[in-house]
Design an enzyme around this catalytic site. Structure first.
Site, mmCIF file in Angstrom:
data_model
loop_
_atom_site.group_PDB
_atom_site.id
_atom_site.type_symbol
_atom_site.label_atom_id
_atom_site.label_comp_id
_atom_site.label_asym_id
_atom_site.label_seq_id
_atom_site.Cartn_x
_atom_site.Cartn_y
_atom_site.Cartn_z
ATOM 1 N N GLU A 74 -2.241 -2.765 -7.774
ATOM 2 C CA GLU A 74 -3.418 -3.107 -6.972
ATOM 3 C C GLU A 74 -3.940 -1.839 -6.329
ATOM 4 O O GLU A 74 -3.237 -0.838 -6.258
ATOM 5 C CB GLU A 74 -3.068 -4.158 -5.915
ATOM 6 N N HIS A 84 -5.055 -5.393 -1.292
ATOM 7 C CA HIS A 84 -5.877 -5.222 -0.093
ATOM 8 C C HIS A 84 -6.958 -6.300 -0.063
ATOM 9 O O HIS A 84 -7.360 -6.829 -1.083
ATOM 10 C CB HIS A 84 -6.522 -3.839 -0.099
ATOM 11 N N SER A 122 0.842 -1.185 0.000
ATOM 12 C CA SER A 122 0.000 0.000 0.000
ATOM 13 C C SER A 122 0.883 1.243 0.000
ATOM 14 O O SER A 122 1.721 1.408 -0.871
ATOM 15 C CB SER A 122 -0.966 -0.038 1.190
#
Length: 295
Positions: A204, A271, A101
């Site tokens: 992502e 995630h 992330s």
């Protein structure tokens, strides 16, 4: 073999109970967790001031007793640290940095400086080992066990992958990338992400409607980040709201079209529940509907 890791908070603040659950989950796997005190010195939504987070990062790498430095979560703030990191100091006790992330930016810069990095679950996610359905706990356990294996030495892993349209049957290159919104936010800055020649770029994201994903990808494409990429491989896009009947793959393929970069999808990375780890910058090979990444 049991070993210790250093926990850091380079980005956003994390609720103490989530940190505690993550530590208990790691300890259940035989890992000793060392935490600098205080882990958090909250500043707005950040885990602490830039100086606090930098000092914590350097201290974690300095610790001779730990085998890895593990981010407790992402969020926002990691990019603020880049120009303050003493890279030669980190290299004196080189050990993998783990996270994903917002931590994507730190993984990429570790790799640029010749330091190991693992794109994988953040430490607080180990709390998933302690509660929930048996099937979900088994998924989390596998991901953390794979991450621990990557910390300890060369480990090759493979992942399912689906080609889009006329993507080639086989490709090989360094595996890089991470969170799409984070990478897009770096365009035009000294920390900007640029895919190495032939790179297999994993992307992502979470919670972004499709138009924001398209905007972020457009920024990467037209900012020059993907000009030398060998392929784009889509991981999970948890909670990303679609628009009509447009598939995300079709939108990404259209945006990549000026570059002629082939597209793949279906990686269990991102995630959500499925977030298998991979060694940042390692050589990956796409063949027979699988992505194999060397340890």
């Amino acid at each position: 073999m049991p070993f210790a890791v250093s926990l850091i908070a380079p980005s956003s603040f994390t609720a103490p109970e989530a940190v505690a659950d993550g530590i208990r989950g790691l300890e259940a796997l035989g890992v000793t967790v060392r935490v600098a005190e205080p882990l958090h010195a909250p500043r707005r939504y950040l885990a602490g001031s830039r100086a606090h987070r930098l000092a914590q990062l350097h201290a974690a790498f300095d610790d001779p007793e730990t085998r890895a430095v593990w981010a407790v979560r992402g969020g926002y703030g990691a990019a603020q640290l880049i120009d303050g990191i003493d890279w030669p100091r980190l290299a004196r006790r080189a050990k993998p940095l783990i996270g994903y992330s917002d931590v994507t930016v730190l993984l990429d810069h570790c790799h640029r400086h010749g330091l190991p990095a693992i794109h994988g679950p953040v430490a607080k996610a180990a709390g998933g080992l302690l509660s929930g359905a048996d099937a979900e706990r088994a998924v989390v356990r596998r991901q953390f066990e794979e991450t621990l294996a990557l910390i300890q030495g060369p480990t090759s892993l493979d992942y399912p992958l689906t080609p889009y349209a006329d993507a080639p049957a086989s490709l090989e290159g360094p595996v890089v990338g991470g969170n799409l919104a984070t990478l897009a936010s770096l365009v035009g800055t000294p920390a900007a992400f640029v895919a190495p020649p032939g790179a297999l770029v994993i992307l992502e994201d979470v919670g972004e409607p499709y138009y924001r994903l398209e905007r972020a990808l457009w920024q990467l494409v037209h900012g020059g980040a993907l000009e030398r990429a060998g392929a784009v491989c889509l991981g999970t896009f948890e909670g990303c709201a679609p628009y009509g009947d447009s598939s995300l793959e079709a939108i990404v393929a259209e945006t990549l079209a000026p570059l002629g970069v082939p597209l793949f999808s279906g990686l269990p990375v991102g995630h959500g529940l499925h977030n298998r780890p991979w060694r940042y910058g390692a050589t990956g090979r796409i063949e027979c509907g699988r992505l194999s990444i060397a340890g």
